[in-house]
Write a protein that holds these residues in place. Structure first.
Motif, PDB file in Angstrom:
ATOM      1  N   ARG A  29       0.822  -1.206   0.000  1.00 48.30           N
ATOM      2  CA  ARG A  29       0.000   0.000   0.000  1.00 48.30           C
ATOM      3  C   ARG A  29       0.866   1.271   0.000  1.00 48.30           C
ATOM      4  O   ARG A  29       0.606   2.206  -0.743  1.00 48.30           O
ATOM      5  N   MET A  30       1.900   1.302   0.818  1.00 52.22           N
ATOM      6  CA  MET A  30       2.724   2.506   0.916  1.00 52.22           C
ATOM      7  C   MET A  30       3.609   2.676  -0.309  1.00 52.22           C
ATOM      8  O   MET A  30       3.895   3.801  -0.728  1.00 52.22           O
ATOM      9  N   LEU A  31       4.044   1.572  -0.918  1.00 48.30           N
ATOM     10  CA  LEU A  31       4.896   1.669  -2.099  1.00 48.30           C
ATOM     11  C   LEU A  31       4.139   2.252  -3.284  1.00 48.30           C
ATOM     12  O   LEU A  31       4.750   2.807  -4.203  1.00 48.30           O
ATOM     13  N   SER A  32       2.810   2.157  -3.266  1.00 47.95           N
ATOM     14  CA  SER A  32       2.021   2.673  -4.383  1.00 47.95           C
ATOM     15  C   SER A  32       1.883   4.189  -4.352  1.00 47.95           C
ATOM     16  O   SER A  32       1.408   4.788  -5.323  1.00 47.95           O
ATOM     17  N   ALA A  34       2.741   7.975  -4.738  1.00 47.44           N
ATOM     18  CA  ALA A  34       3.667   8.800  -5.517  1.00 47.44           C
ATOM     19  C   ALA A  34       4.629   9.521  -4.587  1.00 47.44           C
ATOM     20  O   ALA A  34       4.218  10.130  -3.597  1.00 47.44           O
ATOM     21  N   GLY A  35       5.917   9.461  -4.901  1.00 47.08           N
ATOM     22  CA  GLY A  35       6.935  10.123  -4.096  1.00 47.08           C
ATOM     23  C   GLY A  35       7.625   9.211  -3.103  1.00 47.08           C
ATOM     24  O   GLY A  35       8.660   9.581  -2.540  1.00 47.08           O
ATOM     25  N   VAL A  36       7.061   8.016  -2.862  1.00 47.28           N
ATOM     26  CA  VAL A  36       7.730   7.053  -1.990  1.00 47.28           C
ATOM     27  C   VAL A  36       8.856   6.382  -2.768  1.00 47.28           C
ATOM     28  O   VAL A  36       8.644   5.865  -3.864  1.00 47.28           O
ATOM     29  N   VAL A  37      10.051   6.404  -2.199  1.00 47.85           N
ATOM     30  CA  VAL A  37      11.243   5.890  -2.870  1.00 47.85           C
ATOM     31  C   VAL A  37      11.403   4.391  -2.652  1.00 47.85           C
ATOM     32  O   VAL A  37      11.720   3.638  -3.570  1.00 47.85           O
ATOM     33  N   ASP A  38      11.157   3.944  -1.421  1.00 44.41           N
ATOM     34  CA  ASP A  38      11.357   2.538  -1.100  1.00 44.41           C
ATOM     35  C   ASP A  38      10.624   2.221   0.194  1.00 44.41           C
ATOM     36  O   ASP A  38      10.307   3.119   0.988  1.00 44.41           O
ATOM     37  N   VAL A  39      10.349   0.955   0.421  1.00 49.05           N
ATOM     38  CA  VAL A  39       9.749   0.495   1.671  1.00 49.05           C
ATOM     39  C   VAL A  39      10.451  -0.782   2.109  1.00 49.05           C
ATOM     40  O   VAL A  39      11.057  -1.487   1.301  1.00 49.05           O
ATOM     41  N   ALA A 331       8.425   1.788  -9.720  1.00 46.65           N
ATOM     42  CA  ALA A 331       8.616   0.390  -9.288  1.00 46.65           C
ATOM     43  C   ALA A 331       7.291  -0.351  -9.192  1.00 46.65           C
ATOM     44  O   ALA A 331       6.326   0.150  -8.596  1.00 46.65           O
ATOM     45  N   ASP A 332       7.243  -1.518  -9.801  1.00 43.70           N
ATOM     46  CA  ASP A 332       6.095  -2.439  -9.745  1.00 43.70           C
ATOM     47  C   ASP A 332       4.831  -1.896 -10.417  1.00 43.70           C
ATOM     48  O   ASP A 332       3.746  -2.457 -10.237  1.00 43.70           O
ATOM     49  N   ALA A 333       4.952  -0.816 -11.193  1.00 37.67           N
ATOM     50  CA  ALA A 333       3.759  -0.195 -11.783  1.00 37.67           C
ATOM     51  C   ALA A 333       3.333  -0.845 -13.088  1.00 37.67           C
ATOM     52  O   ALA A 333       2.187  -0.691 -13.506  1.00 37.67           O
ATOM     53  N   VAL A 334       4.244  -1.555 -13.767  1.00 37.32           N
ATOM     54  CA  VAL A 334       3.896  -2.163 -15.049  1.00 37.32           C
ATOM     55  C   VAL A 334       4.323  -3.625 -15.067  1.00 37.32           C
ATOM     56  O   VAL A 334       5.138  -4.070 -14.261  1.00 37.32           O
ATOM     57  N   THR A 335       3.741  -4.358 -16.010  1.00 36.02           N
ATOM     58  CA  THR A 335       4.181  -5.717 -16.294  1.00 36.02           C
ATOM     59  C   THR A 335       4.597  -5.777 -17.763  1.00 36.02           C
ATOM     60  O   THR A 335       4.086  -5.020 -18.592  1.00 36.02           O
ATOM     61  N   LEU A 336       5.533  -6.669 -18.075  1.00 35.87           N
ATOM     62  CA  LEU A 336       6.056  -6.804 -19.434  1.00 35.87           C
ATOM     63  C   LEU A 336       5.641  -8.152 -20.004  1.00 35.87           C
ATOM     64  O   LEU A 336       5.758  -9.181 -19.331  1.00 35.87           O
ATOM     65  N   VAL A 337       5.172  -8.139 -21.256  1.00 33.48           N
ATOM     66  CA  VAL A 337       4.647  -9.346 -21.903  1.00 33.48           C
ATOM     67  C   VAL A 337       5.227  -9.444 -23.315  1.00 33.48           C
ATOM     68  O   VAL A 337       5.299  -8.437 -24.033  1.00 33.48           O
ATOM     69  N   LYS A 338       5.642 -10.644 -23.721  1.00 29.18           N
ATOM     70  CA  LYS A 338       6.129 -10.849 -25.078  1.00 29.18           C
ATOM     71  C   LYS A 338       4.988 -10.639 -26.085  1.00 29.18           C
ATOM     72  O   LYS A 338       3.898 -11.172 -25.922  1.00 29.18           O
ATOM     73  N   ASP A 339       5.261  -9.851 -27.116  1.00 31.45           N
ATOM     74  CA  ASP A 339       4.259  -9.521 -28.133  1.00 31.45           C
ATOM     75  C   ASP A 339       4.795  -9.978 -29.492  1.00 31.45           C
ATOM     76  O   ASP A 339       5.805  -9.458 -29.976  1.00 31.45           O
TER      77      ASP A 339
END
Length: 386
Positions: A29-32, A34-39, A331-339
């Motif tokens: 929750r805290m990592l999501s 904006a402005g939080v660098v790390d948890v 960090a952790d905001a996107v996922t990558l998928v083979k296209d």
């Protein structure tokens, strides 16, 4: 990145240590924000040796009256960038993300090790924390809740939790979260509402709202870019979308991860036809025709449905391709998928929160990452830093 390098980088930022129940959900929750660098998950301000098993064993002793030593609290250590957020904004997320009126418990987790707590790094931070409690108490009073029981004091001791606890829900997406907020907004938090005419009304029983997986993983977890309103009802959990106060659509099921049908339903009403095509049919906007290509203000680029930050303007650059481009991602905001579409092999970029298509990533970007996230501006929202 090894632990020593990580600690060295975090040393450049202020931090606060927060107890809000099980640290697995609290960390995510805290990592999501904006402005939080790390948890980092850990244990704080107890009077015994700190380890997960020792803390559970000590709590059993306390219940049996065999010890009066104070137990540690399960906490998250939150480092934040003061150029991008403030301690009060971090604490606003803290207050909204759990129920601080429950004493030695949080939801189904019972014990002094799960008590609500704010442990500040400096004396100067204590008045800010105390003022935030007073602000949130006033909001809770209006909503009919009882008194806040949160322990606010200086950080006296801190021990990082075992490795398997760190980023637990990232490693185990269907793992236990345990958080359940009150549904009361922190008054001074400036909500970003780019869809002012839309309101999502949640019908159901208050206990369901507190315990329901969908409510905890979506409605309370994401900084949604539209207004939410709770309506007590004896019926099963049901969502109703209102436009300018008038009902427009209803959604009842399915409420199960990854909530694809919900996001598609929501996108049908909030997004334009072209936006919906890009987001859910892997479409691409015409180059040099989409928004934000020349956006130079300082701020965040967000998922248009969940409101989750995806990119910061500090990582944006002019690639000359005709699409907004970034050399790094939150960090952790996107996922990558083979296209493999169109006879090519590319790496698709999707939003981790909603699963919508954003664009593709290529290895021809600038330092330090040498990556180019080539993103459709149509499926971004921009929030300017005030």
């Amino acid at each position: 990145m090894n632990q020593q390098t990580k600690m060295s980088q975090n040393a450049n930022y202020p931090f606060v240590v927060l107890g809000m129940g099980c640290f697995w959900g609290a960390e995510k929750r805290m990592l999501s924000l904006a402005g939080v660098v790390d948890v980092e998950s850990g244990y704080a301000n107890g009077e015994i040796d700190a380890s997960y098993e020792a803390i559970l064993a000590h709590e059993r002793k306390r219940r049996m009256g065999l010890s009066e030593l104070k137990n540690h609290v399960e906490v998250v250590k939150v480092w934040f960038d003061p150029a991008k957020t403030t301690l009060e904004q971090v604490l606003a997320q803290f207050w909204e993300s759990h129920n601080p009126t429950q004493g030695d418990r949080q939801g189904n987790d019972v014990g002094s090790n799960y008590r609500s707590a704010i442990f500040t790094a400096t004396e100067q931070d204590l008045p800010i924390a105390e003022a935030s409690r007073k602000t949130y108490q006033q909001a809770l009073d209006t909503a009919g809740f009882s008194q806040i029981t949160t322990d606010i004091t200086l950080l006296m001791s801190y021990t990082p939790a075992e490795t398997y606890h760190q980023r637990y829900l990232q490693k185990n997406p269907n793992g236990y979260c345990g958080l359940g907020g009150t549904g009361v907004a922190y008054p001074s938090s400036q909500a970003f509402r780019p869809y002012p005419e839309w309101t999502l009304v949640i019908y159901g029983q208050q206990t369901a709202f507190a315990e329901d997986q969908f409510c905890n993983e979506v409605l309370k977890h994401y900084p949604l870019p539209f207004e939410l309103r709770w309506q007590e009802s004896a019926s099963p959990l049901t969502l109703q979308l209102e436009q300018k106060g008038r009902p427009s659509a209803e959604f009842a099921d399915p409420f199960s991860p990854p909530y694809t049908e919900f996001w598609r339903w929501l996108g049908h009403y909030l997004l334009t036809e072209e936006q919906h095509y890009i987001a859910f049919s892997q479409g691409t906007e015409r180059p040099f025709c989409g928004p934000y290509l020349t956006e130079k203000r300082r701020g965040w680029f967000l998922d248009p449905l969940s409101g989750v930050p995806l990119f910061h303007s500090d990582t944006k650059f002019d690639s000359g391709t005709g699409w907004p481009s970034f050399f790094d991602v939150v960090a952790d905001a996107v996922t990558l998928v083979k296209d493999r579409s169109h006879g090519m092999i590319r790496t698709e970029v999707r939003s981790a929160s909603t699963g919508i298509h954003l664009g593709h990533v290529f290895e021809d970007g600038p330092a330090p990452t040498h990556l180019r996230y080539c993103i459709n501006g149509q499926v971004l929202l921009f929030k300017h830093d005030v």
